[in-house]
Design an enzyme around this catalytic site. Structure first.
Site, PDB file in Angstrom:
ATOM      1  N   HIS A  85       0.817  -1.213   0.000  1.00 19.92           N
ATOM      2  CA  HIS A  85       0.000   0.000   0.000  1.00 19.92           C
ATOM      3  C   HIS A  85       0.852   1.264   0.000  1.00 19.92           C
ATOM      4  CE1 HIS A  85       0.073  -0.082   4.570  1.00 19.92           C
ATOM      5  NE2 HIS A  85       0.068   1.216   4.397  1.00 19.92           N
ATOM      6  N   ASP A 221       1.141  -7.666   2.231  1.00 25.65           N
ATOM      7  CA  ASP A 221       1.306  -6.234   1.982  1.00 25.65           C
ATOM      8  C   ASP A 221       2.782  -5.830   1.836  1.00 25.65           C
ATOM      9  OD1 ASP A 221       0.876  -3.532   1.749  1.00 25.65           O
ATOM     10  OD2 ASP A 221      -0.476  -3.391   3.466  1.00 25.65           O
ATOM     11  N   SER A 655       3.982   2.107   8.556  1.00 27.17           N
ATOM     12  CA  SER A 655       3.795   1.142   7.476  1.00 27.17           C
ATOM     13  C   SER A 655       5.108   0.904   6.762  1.00 27.17           C
ATOM     14  CB  SER A 655       2.774   1.659   6.472  1.00 27.17           C
ATOM     15  OG  SER A 655       1.500   1.325   6.906  1.00 27.17           O
TER      16      SER A 655
END
Ligand code: ARG
Ligand code: GLU
Length: 720
Positions: A85, A221, A655
């Site tokens: 992402h 991810d 992230s």
């Protein structure tokens, strides 16, 4: 449970009121404050291994990826891993109907096949230092905030100038503890960063927004990039002559797997937390900001999701928009629930009454801090309507694509009296903006959004903040049954900004006279009126209140640190490099339910459903599953582990951060938090807050077995 409580108590005894696992710590202060605790939790290396002034250390392997994520080096040839992402925008830019890398994935089988990403940067930290003394030089307690800020700005500018002089480094000075401390960061920024690999979205975004913010989770991810530099190892703009960067340090990767209780550490760039707010602020978040943001975004999502399900083209056009709208929407819902469950407002109130007792009982303290809480109360109550106005302008007023396009096309106002040459330039730029915009635009969907956003704005915001344009509303919608729909139809029919053909015709015939036309366009006029409300009625008051808060926050922070002199305070996240550590752990989301600490490929197969976009498992992955063809990446239990959770205190910006074991090896990538724990930005709960990690073995399995990119595996240092 008994054991947990025992551990909590011993930790509390050791570190006074500090919660176990809570905190985002400053790397150069670990030795002083955290190291004993880290060792107790299982860490086997030294603080010097994490951050060293003189030698290569972990911090040299970590970067800010783009503008809001973390990434890390995993080979001596500049190979970088971050979340899918986080790479999404760049993967999307390379994607077309013929080469749909978002859907199919992308793998460079050699360095020649890697794809350049103009504009993408990665930032390494060279060093950091406490510069509080220099920043606050000449600042006195008697100064006004304005005087204080002027001197601080001047001092910071001087510090930066000194650092940047004669080097290619970039300097950043940030405030900590709400302006009680300042640190200097010297950074090296690389600008040639190429796309190396990305799994298909059915792996990298598996579970989509349905599973987002949730555990148990099965999202693969991750994406891979490579950092390039010039022949001397210095940052350089993209060039074919550039070579892969040889980083000072890269992470070895452990495929031994994790057990419950194992030490874990997350080293990266957490964006924003607000741990030291007064109760009045938490009340505002809980009862005002979050509910309204959730309301507006929920309405928007209803429309977008329905449109995406009705048409595959709309799905492509709106998937990135939907993801970003849904991400905040879902997080705020979790935050409200968590704050309520923790009874956060009352906890803060209790704390404040003790604080008040403390200041009331001592004259000097009372003089310094005795009025803080009253002041907070009055500021937050004054701020309230402006806060709401800001939310509604941003989320609803400027919340449809048509109005946003108008906002981006303000350069058209330069047409007024422009010569031919200038007109050509404006034409070119406007066309580029509009082309990018209409590529992902659906008029019918946006019209619905516009109607809904107008309704929300009109109904929930007091008339003093209504754009002037609304005086036409009654006239336009007089006979209509659904007034907002009628208003939207009128606006969209009359505007040139809602339809690509109409806009192209306008822009192809652009001249200085077109100025008149745009200044009559209803969507454009509405945008201008919203901006006027923002500028003339909201911004000044809003900024006035937040400036008062800045100063009060600084004083209250200092006061809290005096009030609890034995407590070890960590500074709120501010997108600077931090260490957070804890243990791999399960949790109990609600009565009678236990969530295990890891997930496996079995769970992906369980969720498989070709009918549901988010759960459509690729055939190849199923084949590997049924053949149990996991290679060296299988867990000792024979399954393919996909994700695990731990007690590390993380937030947005973390992230892509490396999740590191006791030996300093990479065991996973941080990519999310659990829904029950999203209030941790305001109040952390060791029982309920977990960070979600992609098990590095699943990423390697996808790279090696699914994609066949063994060239990449060979570059890495894999430890069995
Ligand atoms: N919740 C994660 C974060 O805050 C992931 C967001 C991207 N994924 C998504 N499905 N929207 O960034
Ligand atoms: N997904 C978040 C990010 O992009 C991390 C999750 C969180 O907020 O903790 O940084």
């Amino acid at each position: 449970m008994k054991k947990l409580i025992f551990i909590l108590l011993t930790n509390l005894a050791l570190f006074s009121s500090l919660f176990a696992d809570e905190g985002m710590w400053i790397p150069i202060l670990l030795e002083k404050y955290n190291f004993a605790d880290m060792q107790e939790k299982g860490f086997k290396l030294t603080a010097e291994d994490i951050y060293s002034v003189n030698n290569a250390s972990m911090k040299d392997a970590i970067v800010i990826f783009g503008g809001g994520c973390t990434g890390e080096m995993i080979s001596d040839q500049g190979l970088l891993i971050t979340n899918h992402h986080c790479g999404y925008g760049n993967i999307q830019k390379h994607s077309s109907l013929e080469n749909d890398y978002l859907t199919d994935g992308f793998w460079a089988m050699s360095q020649q096949e890697e794809l350049a990403n103009p504009g993408l940067k990665v930032t390494f930290l060279i060093s950091m230092a406490d510069v509080t003394g220099r920043v606050l030089q000449d600042v006195t307690d008697e100064m006004t905030e304005a005087e204080r800020n002027k001197i601080i700005d001047r001092n910071i500018a001087e510090i930066k100038k000194k650092v940047e002089h004669d080097t290619h480094y970039e300097a950043r000075v940030e405030q900590f503890y709400n302006g009680n401390q300042y640190f200097l960061f010297i950074n090296e920024v690389f600008k040639d960063v190429r796309l190396v690999g990305a799994p298909p979205s059915a792996i990298g975004k598996f579970g989509g927004d349905t599973d987002n913010w949730m555990w148990p989770r099965h999202t693969g991810d991750f994406s891979l990039f490579r950092v390039y530099c010039d022949k001397d190892g210095k940052p350089a703009e993209y060039s074919e002559d550039n070579v892969p960067l040889k980083p000072k340090k890269f992470f070895p990767i452990s495929i031994k797997g994790v057990q419950k209780g194992d030490f874990t550490m997350v080293f990266g760039y957490p964006g924003t937390t607000q741990q030291y707010l007064p109760s009045f602020a938490v009340e505002q978040v809980l009862n005002e900001s979050d509910p309204h943001r959730v309301l507006i975004r929920g309405k928007k999502l209803d429309i977008i999701n329905q449109a995406m399900n009705s048409d595959p083209l709309i799905r492509i056009q709106y998937s990135a928009k939907a993801a970003s709208v849904a991400n905040g929407w879902k997080k705020w819902i979790g935050e409200m629930r968590g704050l309520r469950r923790l009874d956060a407002v009352n906890k803060k109130k209790k704390y404040e009454s003790k604080f008040k007792e403390w200041t009331d009982n001592n004259r000097t303290l009372y003089k310094k801090y005795g009025k803080i809480l009253e002041q907070y109360e009055s500021i937050y109550s004054g701020l309230s309507k402006y806060n709401l106005g800001m939310i509604y302008i941003n989320e609803a007023g400027l919340g449809s694509d048509a109005v946003l396009l108008a906002l981006r096309l303000r350069l058209l106002e330069n047409l007024d009296g422009a010569n031919d040459e200038a007109v050509e330039l404006i034409k070119k730029e406007a066309k580029a903006i509009a082309d990018a915009h209409f590529k992902d635009y659906n008029e019918a969907t946006d019209k619905q959004i516009f109607a809904e956003m107008t309704k929300l704005y009109m109904e929930n915001i007091s008339a003093e903040f209504h754009p002037e344009f609304f005086v036409n509303f009654e006239k336009i919608t007089k006979k209509a049954e659904n007034k907002y729909e009628a208003f939207a139809c009128y606006m969209f029919n009359k505007s040139i900004l809602t339809n690509q053909e109409k806009f192209n015709e306008f822009v192809d015939n652009l001249s200085a006279k077109s100025y008149k036309k745009i200044m009559k366009d209803p969507v454009y006029l509405l945008m201008k009126d919203y901006l006027n409300v923002y500028r003339n009625q909201l911004a000044t008051e809003y900024n006035n209140y937040t400036a008062q808060l800045d100063s009060l926050d600084r004083i209250y922070m200092k006061a809290q640190m005096e009030f609890e002199a034995d407590r070890l305070f960590y500074p709120d996240a501010n997108f600077t490099l931090r260490v957070t550590y804890g243990n791999v752990d399960n949790y109990f989301p609600k009565d009678g339910v236990e969530y295990d600490y890891f997930t496996t490929l079995d769970g992906i197969i369980e969720k498989d459903n070709p009918e549901i976009y988010d759960y459509d498992v690729p055939d190849k992955l199923k084949e590997l599953y049924y053949a149990k063809d996991y290679g060296q990446y299988a867990d000792a239990d024979g399954t393919m582990h996909v994700g695990f959770i731990g007690t590390n205190h993380t937030t947005g910006g973390n992230s892509g951060s490396p999740v590191i074991n006791a030996n300093g090896e990479l065991i996973g990538l941080n990519f999310d938090r659990n829904w029950e724990g999203t209030m941790s930005d305001i109040m952390y709960d060791p029982e309920m807050c977990r960070n979600i990690t992609l098990d590095i073995r699943y990423a390697l399995f996808i790279i090696d077995k699914y994609a066949g990119a063994s060239n990449l595996i060979k570059e890495m240092e894999i430890r069995k």
